[in-house]
Design a protein around this motif. Structure first.
Motif, short mmCIF file in Angstrom:
data_model
loop_
_atom_site.label_atom_id
_atom_site.label_comp_id
_atom_site.label_asym_id
_atom_site.label_seq_id
_atom_site.Cartn_x
_atom_site.Cartn_y
_atom_site.Cartn_z
N THR A 244 65.32 54.61 -4.71
CA THR A 244 65.65 56.30 -6.26
C THR A 244 66.03 55.85 -7.20
OG1 THR A 244 67.16 57.19 -3.85
CG2 THR A 244 67.71 57.83 -6.72
N GLU B 56 70.46 50.49 1.02
CA GLU B 56 69.99 49.49 0.11
C GLU B 56 68.57 49.92 -0.74
OE1 GLU B 56 68.66 46.86 3.68
OE2 GLU B 56 70.69 48.16 2.95
N CYS C 169 69.51 47.85 -9.19
CA CYS C 169 70.01 47.88 -8.20
C CYS C 169 70.46 46.44 -7.64
CB CYS C 169 68.54 48.34 -7.01
SG CYS C 169 69.41 49.21 -5.42
N THR D 244 73.68 57.46 -7.29
CA THR D 244 73.64 57.67 -6.11
C THR D 244 75.09 56.48 -5.93
OG1 THR D 244 73.97 58.34 -3.50
CG2 THR D 244 72.22 56.98 -5.03
N ARG E 96 68.02 53.65 -1.78
CA ARG E 96 68.91 52.82 -2.61
C ARG E 96 68.21 52.78 -4.32
NH1 ARG E 96 73.19 50.00 -4.65
NH2 ARG E 96 73.40 49.42 -2.92
N SER F 130 71.18 52.03 -10.02
CA SER F 130 71.61 53.28 -9.10
C SER F 130 72.63 53.55 -8.63
CB SER F 130 70.90 52.15 -7.23
OG SER F 130 72.10 51.47 -7.33
N THR F 131 73.93 53.57 -9.17
CA THR F 131 74.97 54.02 -8.82
C THR F 131 74.93 55.10 -10.20
OG1 THR F 131 75.60 51.70 -9.93
CG2 THR F 131 76.28 51.77 -7.58
N TYR G 123 77.03 50.07 -4.17
CA TYR G 123 77.56 51.69 -3.72
C TYR G 123 79.26 51.32 -3.80
CZ TYR G 123 77.26 49.88 1.25
OH TYR G 123 77.64 49.41 2.17
#
Length: 689
Positions: A215, A209, A170, A204, A212, A200-201, A175
């Motif tokens: 996640t 940050e 990440c 989502t 994300r 991460s991308t 994003y």
């Protein structure tokens, strides 16, 4: 619909299986005859796939004729809650390895006045977090090139030195431009193909940050666990003759293929409860009930969700055990208390849950080694359950042991008789449940008295009428096969995938026009995924949404974007939704935070059938003494067999309706009616007044 033995043959069957904390529910829908059949088997925590095969085996011996197989599981959720996931390493930007510990300064609402509150420790210890040079800015431009040698060294350290098998990647502002993340992931996968890599991308494309990173970390934490389970299950199902793809429920409704679930396992983390919400939404539309509260009570938890106009509440940010995640999920409130929840005394106060006896050893009455009284044991003491008819008589129950446990562990410490102790267990559980329901109704300017309660799960029909009395809800609906209703909801699911991108633009006509290429890119991704799943063009649907907020706000509301909409139309709908949610709207301008596209592949679904009306008045099959909460006394309760109840039949309370896998309890100030589809509708006249 009751549990049944395997049929000699079947044609064009759709199967759905839901793993709960205590039982595995399997349901089969015959597309030719419209018949629905149910079978339950105990959950097998040591080997979850075995419990699934046991439940499916109770419906059919072979899977050659199965057209679709949908599965919901809380395996990933349990791995997080019980800290049984993989050891994870993190690769992030240089200087940001402590992001998980810096986190946010906010305190969860339930700990607002607890000055000793401490957030849960990070899932990933500091020694497993590495930073590498490279930076993307908020506009997506490269500021510092990615140091690929540093990525290789980070991989060597995490995999070879630390022995990790799962890595989360990440980077800041990915994003806006995911190039650095994708390159880092490619390098790591090429160097260590045996390691699992989450970016991460891929999950989502939204900003924030910390959320994300959390996640991506959760995805990496459960990925090996889910991948091993899905692989084992697919192999076992193939051995049983399944030739169609296995589909897994998404946390936000809809299903995805097992292959996609492997690539994004976090999307399945709340897939079990999601099935019940999908089923509740289906019934809301089919029955014309615009306001419905789903009330799912299983062995370990109570899950509630508000349904308005056939659509459930949905959020794109949530938390699991204090860890935030950015994925679309239903707005479900969960209370850690169900049929297997343990009742215990804490410094003289009675508490119920969150600890559960689970499937092993289970309640004391199971006779499998459990020693702590549970809600199920209390229900036996109060006469709500028949020991001889538990699970249709397939499971032996020791009511005497249940009574002795409640007497010794609850009644004697509290200084009350055993009936009062058992009734108190229900009162404590109801108090906790009322609090959860108020969070999603009263605190959002919704009056629960305007809703009907849809009670399902093994213990939902038992608790539903009791909860309705407590909250002034006029009607409680008990659907067909309530114990397997979450699995039934999975049969109502389409294939669904969501794609999102953060944009941060002022809401205006020019901005909407500028966003068209980005929407087109997201829609192309959706078309590609649906095409790969074999969805015909005529069965596809792409839905556009915008997350909109007032300038200066932190969070946004999701607004549907219709063809031909201008900025004024979008802002008007945002004002209306903001007023409905928060009680006011402001004259400020709007800001677009995130674009979303939901790609839907429509699948055939079983419909509701009207049943033949009943003749005459229903006759009870017996009677037993039970505790009536309307009078606070133990009185005779006539017992009815649900299979003998038909549309038009009415029953005055108090009464018990049994159907093998579930029991509905009607109290002295309530009455029951059977609707045209065979659903039980329990009404409370005083609440209706």
């Amino acid at each position: 619909m009751t549990p049944s033995s395997p049929p000699p043959s079947a044609s064009r069957t759709r199967l759905a299986v839901d793993i709960g904390g205590t039982f595995v529910d399997a349901i089969a829908f015959d597309e030719t005859t419209g018949e629905l059949r149910l079978h339950k088997a105990p959950t097998t925590p040591d080997a979850p796939a075995r419990g699934v095969l046991d439940a499916v085996g109770g419906l059919t011996g072979r899977l050659d004729d199965v057209e679709a197989f949908v599965h919901g599981t809380t395996l990933g959720l349990n791995a997080i809650l019980q800290r049984r996931g993989a050891d994870v390493g993190i690769v992030t930007n240089e200087g940001f390895r402590d992001l998980l510990e810096v986190a946010r300064a906010n305190v969860p609402a339930q700990y607002m006045y607890d000055f000793a509150y401490a957030p849960p420790p990070p899932l990933v210890p500091r020694r497993h977090r590495t930073g590498v040079p490279g930076r993307i800015d908020a506009q997506g431009a490269e500021v510092v090139p990615l140091d690929e040698d540093a990525v290789r060294e980070a991989g060597r350290y995490l995999v070879e030195e630390q022995g990790l098998r799962s890595i989360a990647v990440c980077f800041l502002h990915s994003y806006a431009n995911p190039d650095h993340e994708r390159r880092a992931a490619r390098i790591l996968r090429e160097a260590y193909p045996e390691a699992s890599v989450s970016t991460s991308t891929d999950i989502t494309r939204e900003y924030r940050e910390y959320e994300r990173t959390s996640t991506a970390t959760l995805d990496a934490y459960i990925r090996p666990v889910l991948n091993d389970y899905i692989g084992t299950l697919e192999d076992r199902l193939a051995d049983a003759g399944l030739t169609r793809p296995l589909h897994i429920m998404r946390s936000g409704g809809g299903a995805m293929t097992a292959e996609l679930a492997r690539r994004a396992p976090l999307m399945t983390v709340l897939s079990g409860p999601a099935g019940g919400v999908v089923g509740a939404s289906f019934l809301s539309r089919e029955l014309g009930r615009s306001k419905l509260i789903s009330f799912d009570v299983g062995g370990t938890s109570v899950d509630c969700c508000v349904i308005e106009d056939g659509s459930p509440g949905e959020v794109h940010e949530a938390a699991i055990d204090g860890f935030p995640l950015l994925i679309p999920i239903f707005d479900i409130r969960t209370v850690g208390a169900g049929g297997g929840s343990i009742a215990w005394i804490d410094e003289g106060l009675l508490k119920v849950g969150p600890h559960s006896a689970g499937a092993v050893p289970g309640p004391v009455a199971y006779g499998a080694g459990g020693t702590e009284p549970t809600l199920t044991d209390a229900a036996l003491v109060l006469g709500y359950l028949d020991p001889a008819a538990f699970l249709g008589g397939d499971m032996s129950i020791d009511a005497g042991a249940a009574r002795a446990a409640v007497q010794a562990k609850i009644a004697e410490p509290l200084g009350v008789d055993v009936a009062q102790a058992a009734a108190s267990v229900f009162r404590v559980l109801l108090a906790r449940t009322v609090g959860a329901l108020r969070e999603i109704t009263v605190e959002r300017a919704l009056d629960p008295r305007e809703f009907a309660l849809l009670a399902f799960g093994g213990a939902g029909p038992l608790l539903g009428p009791m909860l309705a009395r407590e909250m002034g809800i006029a009607e409680t609906i008990v659907p067909q096969a309530p114990a397997a209703f979450s699995a039934f909801g999975m049969l109502m699911s389409d294939l669904e995938y969501e794609f999102a991108a953060t944009v941060l633009k002022p809401l205006g006509d020019a901005a909407l026009a500028e966003l068209e290429p980005e929407f087109a890119e997201l829609e192309a991704q959706g078309e590609e995924v649906l095409s790969a799943q074999g969805v015909k063009p005529e069965d596809r649907e792409l839905v556009r949404r915008l997350d909109v907020r007032y300038r200066g706000q932190e969070h946004a509301l999701g607004i549907d974007l219709h063809p031909g909409d201008d900025a004024a139309a979008v802002l008007g709908r945002f004002h209306e939704q903001h007023r409905a949610r928060y009680g006011h709207a402001m004259p400020d301008s709007g800001q677009i935070l995130t674009l979303r596209v939901r790609a839907v592949g429509r699948l055939p679904k079983p419909g509701l059938r009207e049943l033949a009306a009943g003749e005459g008045a229903p006759e009870p099959v017996g009677s037993r003494p039970a505790f009536d909460v309307a009078t606070g006394t133990t009185v005779p309760f006539p017992v009815y067999d649900r299979a003998a109840l038909a549309p038009g039949h009415r029953v005055e309370g108090p009464a018990v309706v049994e159907e093998g896998t579930s029991t509905t309890v009607i109290f002295g100030d309530q009455r029951l009616a059977v609707d045209a589809h065979g659903h039980l509708v329990v009404s409370s006249p005083e609440a209706a007044a």
